[in-house]
Scaffold this motif. Structure first.
Motif, PDB file in Angstrom:
ATOM      1  N   ARG A 211       0.852  -1.185   0.000  1.00 21.68           N
ATOM      2  CA  ARG A 211       0.000   0.000   0.000  1.00 21.68           C
ATOM      3  C   ARG A 211       0.892   1.242   0.000  1.00 21.68           C
ATOM      4  N   PRO A 212       0.596   2.240  -0.796  1.00 23.39           N
ATOM      5  CA  PRO A 212       1.436   3.436  -0.827  1.00 23.39           C
ATOM      6  C   PRO A 212       1.656   4.060   0.551  1.00 23.39           C
ATOM      7  N   ALA A 213       0.614   4.137   1.368  1.00 25.40           N
ATOM      8  CA  ALA A 213       0.765   4.737   2.693  1.00 25.40           C
ATOM      9  C   ALA A 213       1.727   3.927   3.564  1.00 25.40           C
ATOM     10  N   GLU A 214       1.663   2.595   3.448  1.00 29.37           N
ATOM     11  CA  GLU A 214       2.579   1.739   4.221  1.00 29.37           C
ATOM     12  C   GLU A 214       4.014   1.941   3.754  1.00 29.37           C
ATOM     13  N   ALA A 215       4.219   2.058   2.444  1.00 29.91           N
ATOM     14  CA  ALA A 215       5.564   2.266   1.922  1.00 29.91           C
ATOM     15  C   ALA A 215       6.140   3.592   2.411  1.00 29.91           C
ATOM     16  N   VAL A 216       5.312   4.635   2.435  1.00 27.84           N
ATOM     17  CA  VAL A 216       5.771   5.936   2.935  1.00 27.84           C
ATOM     18  C   VAL A 216       6.150   5.829   4.408  1.00 27.84           C
ATOM     19  N   GLU A 217       5.319   5.118   5.178  1.00 25.31           N
ATOM     20  CA  GLU A 217       5.607   4.949   6.605  1.00 25.31           C
ATOM     21  C   GLU A 217       6.930   4.215   6.815  1.00 25.31           C
ATOM     22  N   ARG A 218       7.173   3.173   6.027  1.00 29.35           N
ATOM     23  CA  ARG A 218       8.428   2.431   6.137  1.00 29.35           C
ATOM     24  C   ARG A 218       9.619   3.316   5.778  1.00 29.35           C
ATOM     25  N   ALA A 219       9.422   4.186   4.801  1.00 32.78           N
ATOM     26  CA  ALA A 219      10.501   5.105   4.427  1.00 32.78           C
ATOM     27  C   ALA A 219      10.784   6.089   5.558  1.00 32.78           C
ATOM     28  N   MET A 226      14.406   5.274   0.278  1.00 30.46           N
ATOM     29  CA  MET A 226      13.752   5.721  -0.950  1.00 30.46           C
ATOM     30  C   MET A 226      14.248   7.110  -1.317  1.00 30.46           C
ATOM     31  N   LEU A 227      14.241   7.390  -2.592  1.00 36.04           N
ATOM     32  CA  LEU A 227      14.556   8.725  -3.070  1.00 36.04           C
ATOM     33  C   LEU A 227      13.327   9.619  -2.926  1.00 36.04           C
ATOM     34  N   PRO A 228      13.521  10.936  -2.816  1.00 37.01           N
ATOM     35  CA  PRO A 228      12.381  11.850  -2.648  1.00 37.01           C
ATOM     36  C   PRO A 228      11.280  11.696  -3.690  1.00 37.01           C
ATOM     37  N   HIS A 277       6.890  18.300   1.968  1.00 35.69           N
ATOM     38  CA  HIS A 277       6.165  17.837   3.158  1.00 35.69           C
ATOM     39  C   HIS A 277       5.951  16.333   3.172  1.00 35.69           C
ATOM     40  N   HIS A 278       6.233  15.659   2.047  1.00 37.11           N
ATOM     41  CA  HIS A 278       6.109  14.203   1.995  1.00 37.11           C
ATOM     42  C   HIS A 278       7.360  13.505   2.522  1.00 37.11           C
ATOM     43  N   TYR A 279       8.434  14.255   2.719  1.00 39.50           N
ATOM     44  CA  TYR A 279       9.728  13.645   3.032  1.00 39.50           C
ATOM     45  C   TYR A 279      10.177  14.039   4.428  1.00 39.50           C
TER      46      TYR A 279
END
Length: 282
Positions: A211-219, A226-228, A277-279
């Motif tokens: 899930r995209p949200a899970e991947a962001v959380e892991r990052a 992950m790259l920006p 703000h995503h990073y």
């Protein structure tokens, strides 16, 4: 708080050299990346990601989407094509017709080379239902070693490129401070019914549907490097409930190019405001 992330100390000298004209930025190579998506009955939208092997010169160990550099031959031939033509893709991505054709062909070719997902079919309304088997692997290897062009591959198999299965999503350019640079257009696409995505790339050592949200959380937790651009793209996709919603979303493609700056004596990669703000901030 700085809108970006702290760079290793050795980047400071590179930034100073660029500022003083003692160094010239490397010209970025055109590239295409495809976020392959599927609907999971219990988890919602998932994206297919690969972890780059640690020996890679660019982004070792990072989780990425399938993709890679344009092959000049991608723009020289005109394969059977269904969907928006190069002119429409060029308008979306700010490219001339030749480059637009190269980018779409590179997107479909690289996705097949790395995952066996093929956005092409016997007709303009169909899609290949299975790409497993020794004959498909032989063609994939021929594409990899460039003994077979992508247009030649499609012609040999009597396939039509399905550009209508792709949507333009975003556009990122590697910052001038980096020794390897890419001018990358991001596409999104739904996983074709009947096909299976798997890791067939020597450049990756792990794959995942996530899930995209899970991947962001892991990052953010530091578990998945992950790259920006990857984080920003995943964060945008996390807002959608279905793949159909993603594909239907109107997009104005903005070019993002982070800059490297020295702030309070430290080297920083400063991100565009709409992506910062995503990073995790540094």
């Amino acid at each position: 708080m700085v809108n970006g992330l702290r760079l290793p100390a050795e980047f400071r000298a590179r930034i100073e050299d660029l500022r003083a004209g003692r160094a010239v930025p490397v010209a970025p190579r055109h590239a295409a990346t495809v976020v392959v998506l599927r609907d999971h009955p219990g988890l919602g939208v998932q994206a297919f990601m690969l972890r780059r092997v640690s020996s890679m010169a660019f982004a070792p160990g990072a989780y990425v989407f399938p993709g890679g550099s344009v092959d000049p031959r991608d723009g020289e031939a005109q394969p059977a094509w269904s969907g928006p033509g190069p002119a429409e893709w060029g308008k979306a991505f700010g490219a001339d017709d030749k480059l637009a054709r190269e980018l779409v062909c590179a997107a479909v070719r690289e996705t097949f080379e790395e995952t066996l997902v093929l956005l092409a079919g016997p007709t303009g309304e169909s899609v290949v239902d299975d790409t497993r088997g020794d004959d498909w692997e032989a063609d994939r290897q021929a594409l990899l070693d460039r003994s077979l062009s992508f247009a030649g591959f499609l012609e040999r198999r009597g396939l039509v490129l399905r550009s209508d299965l792709l949507r333009p999503w975003t556009h990122w350019i590697t910052p001038a401070v980096e020794p390897k640079r890419y001018d990358t257009r991001f596409f999104v696409a739904a996983m074709p019914a009947g096909q299976r995505a798997r890791d067939v790339s020597t450049e990756a050592d792990r794959v995942a549907w996530v899930r995209p949200a899970e991947a962001v959380e892991r990052a953010h937790k530091g578990e998945w490097p992950m790259l920006p651009p990857t984080i920003a793209t995943l964060a945008e996709l996390a807002a959608f409930d279905t793949v159909a919603d993603v594909l239907a979303a109107p997009r104005e493609i903005v070019v993002h190019e982070p800059t490297a700056e020295i702030i309070d004596g430290e080297a920083y990669l400063v991100l565009p405001e709409d992506a910062a703000h995503h990073y995790p901030q540094g």
